[in-house]
Design a protein around this motif. Structure first.
Motif, PDB file in Angstrom:
ATOM      1  N   ASN A 112      39.227  13.579 -54.379  1.00 44.75           N
ATOM      2  CA  ASN A 112      39.605  14.275 -54.371  1.00 44.75           C
ATOM      3  C   ASN A 112      41.500  14.007 -55.800  1.00 44.75           C
ATOM      4  OD1 ASN A 112      42.662  16.284 -53.353  1.00 44.75           O
ATOM      5  ND2 ASN A 112      42.112  15.298 -51.375  1.00 44.75           N
ATOM      6  N   ARG A 113      40.782  14.865 -56.313  1.00 45.75           N
ATOM      7  CA  ARG A 113      42.478  15.511 -58.414  1.00 45.75           C
ATOM      8  C   ARG A 113      43.161  16.307 -57.528  1.00 45.75           C
ATOM      9  NH1 ARG A 113      36.267  16.107 -59.300  1.00 45.75           N
ATOM     10  NH2 ARG A 113      35.649  14.322 -60.512  1.00 45.75           N
ATOM     11  N   SER A 114      43.108  16.724 -56.611  1.00 50.91           N
ATOM     12  CA  SER A 114      44.635  17.780 -56.051  1.00 50.91           C
ATOM     13  C   SER A 114      45.708  16.592 -56.190  1.00 50.91           C
ATOM     14  CB  SER A 114      44.130  18.826 -54.638  1.00 50.91           C
ATOM     15  OG  SER A 114      43.140  18.911 -54.729  1.00 50.91           O
ATOM     16  N   PRO A 192      43.541  20.857 -60.222  1.00 52.29           N
ATOM     17  CA  PRO A 192      44.573  21.542 -60.947  1.00 52.29           C
ATOM     18  C   PRO A 192      45.081  20.713 -62.229  1.00 52.29           C
ATOM     19  CG  PRO A 192      45.603  21.295 -59.150  1.00 52.29           C
ATOM     20  CD  PRO A 192      44.681  20.447 -59.344  1.00 52.29           C
ATOM     21  N   ARG A 193      45.481  21.197 -63.476  1.00 53.00           N
ATOM     22  CA  ARG A 193      46.220  20.193 -64.501  1.00 53.00           C
ATOM     23  C   ARG A 193      47.499  20.221 -63.849  1.00 53.00           C
ATOM     24  NH1 ARG A 193      43.282  23.812 -67.960  1.00 53.00           N
ATOM     25  NH2 ARG A 193      41.377  23.024 -68.812  1.00 53.00           N
ATOM     26  N   PRO A 194      48.204  18.710 -64.471  1.00 54.90           N
ATOM     27  CA  PRO A 194      49.484  18.246 -63.710  1.00 54.90           C
ATOM     28  C   PRO A 194      50.200  18.894 -64.949  1.00 54.90           C
ATOM     29  CG  PRO A 194      47.879  16.120 -64.057  1.00 54.90           C
ATOM     30  CD  PRO A 194      46.820  17.644 -64.731  1.00 54.90           C
ATOM     31  N   ARG A 195      51.341  19.101 -63.907  1.00 52.42           N
ATOM     32  CA  ARG A 195      52.955  20.009 -65.002  1.00 52.42           C
ATOM     33  C   ARG A 195      53.883  18.886 -65.262  1.00 52.42           C
ATOM     34  NH1 ARG A 195      53.456  25.100 -62.806  1.00 52.42           N
ATOM     35  NH2 ARG A 195      53.953  24.253 -60.912  1.00 52.42           N
ATOM     36  N   PHE A 222      52.495  17.412 -59.082  1.00 53.82           N
ATOM     37  CA  PHE A 222      51.829  15.719 -59.291  1.00 53.82           C
ATOM     38  C   PHE A 222      52.738  15.437 -57.897  1.00 53.82           C
ATOM     39  CE2 PHE A 222      48.351  18.430 -60.665  1.00 53.82           C
ATOM     40  CZ  PHE A 222      46.893  17.357 -59.682  1.00 53.82           C
ATOM     41  N   GLU A 223      51.965  13.846 -57.307  1.00 54.11           N
ATOM     42  CA  GLU A 223      52.549  13.032 -56.974  1.00 54.11           C
ATOM     43  C   GLU A 223      54.193  11.861 -58.051  1.00 54.11           C
ATOM     44  OE1 GLU A 223      49.114  11.208 -56.469  1.00 54.11           O
ATOM     45  OE2 GLU A 223      49.854  13.560 -56.513  1.00 54.11           O
TER      46      GLU A 223
END
Length: 321
Positions: A112-114, A192-195, A222-223
């Protein structure tokens, strides 16, 4: 049983394994060297970890039949280094409740890459994950605070270094899929790409703009403090890689049973030349995988090759004395 085995995770979803039925009670597990990542994984460490994960699933499937899997790792290292394990099913007792639970989790485990929601894992869950690794002869250590930030910085540096290599980009492109396929990483699994400096997940699109592979997904928040764990083995050879893969899969299935999502970091390990992997070994041994844990949204499964493609039916597959 093989269908359970091939549901295991593998580096870039290469699924680098083949199986050969020796007799009614014995199965051989081979490395499929045609699927070795020559740039990212020249030593075969990632391949060995991947095949170890498949071996753990095979062991669980054998237990569901009331047999005990007796594993002989690397039975012929001189003559057949690609023969990773021979597994013999011996009569045994019925599977326990914990074994049944882990087996039931096999089709539900995902990478899981979310973004995760940032909730900390309860202590009892962390204890269960640590115990899962210990049960396979490995050590799982939560990485927190400044140590976690240093680890993430190293992952980000390694990701940038790899992405700058044309050979790496070509290899990654070969194992990503814009559409559908039976192997490789499909676009929907990129995440998604991390912001704003989020966790340095592997950039399958290799660029700052939204990738056509991921449907133009916008960057996501992301967290802020990813929960990490490092998986160690005492040694760092083919037997240890198999052990690490079995421990990793037991940890991931245990996490799935607790509703915990996971994604993996291996970029710093991909960069380290084999001749230097023994340098500066700490008291816990060698890091074999970095794991990000947390609570995230459900994600779709990725495809697996049909069982018929991974079963070698040739009668003379094994080299016999």
């Amino acid at each position: 049983m093989i269908a359970a085995a091939v549901a295991a995770p593998s580096v870039h979803n290469t699924q680098p394994w083949r199986f050969h039925r020796v007799d009614d009670a014995t199965m051989d597990l081979y490395a499929d060297l045609d699927r070795l990542l020559a740039v990212t994984d020249p030593s075969g460490r990632g391949l060995g970890v991947s095949c170890g994960a498949a071996l753990f699933n095979l062991r669980l499937a054998i237990r569901m039949t009331g047999h005990d899997p007796r594993v002989l790792p690397l039975p012929d290292p001189g003559g057949r280094p690609d023969l990773l394990a021979t597994v013999h099913a011996a009569p045994g007792g019925p599977p326990g409740a914990d074994e049944r639970l882990l087996h039931d989790m096999i089709p539900h485990r995902r990478t899981n890459r979310s973004p995760f929601d940032g909730r900390p894992l309860p202590r009892d869950v962390l204890v269960a994950l640590v115990a899962a690794a210990h049960g396979e002869g490995a050590t799982l250590v939560p990485v927190t605070g400044r140590s976690a930030r240093r680890v993430l910085d190293r992952v980000a540096e390694a990701e940038a270094t790899l992405a700058a290599e044309p050979a790496y980009r070509a290899e990654l492109a070969h194992w990503t899929r814009a559409g559908t396929g039976d192997d490789g990483v499909p676009g929907h699994a990129f995440g998604p790409r991390p912001r704003h400096g989020g966790p340095p997940l592997r950039d399958f699109g290799l660029g700052g703009a939204p990738s056509p592979h991921d449907g133009g997904a916008e960057p996501a928040d992301f967290e802020p403090d990813p929960q990490l764990a490092a998986l160690f083995t005492a040694g760092d050879g083919p037997r240890d890689w198999l052990r690490a893969g079995q421990a990793l899969q037991r940890v991931l299935l245990t996490a799935t049973a607790h509703g915990v999502a996971a994604s993996l970091f291996s970029q710093p390990l991909d960069l380290r030349p084999p001749q230097h992997r023994g340098d500066r070994v700490g008291p816990l041994g060698h890091v074999q995988m970095l794991i990000r844990l947390g609570y995230g949204p459900p994600v779709r499964p990725v495809a697996r090759r049909p069982v018929a493609e991974v079963v070698d039916s040739r009668e003379a597959r094994r080299v016999r004395a």
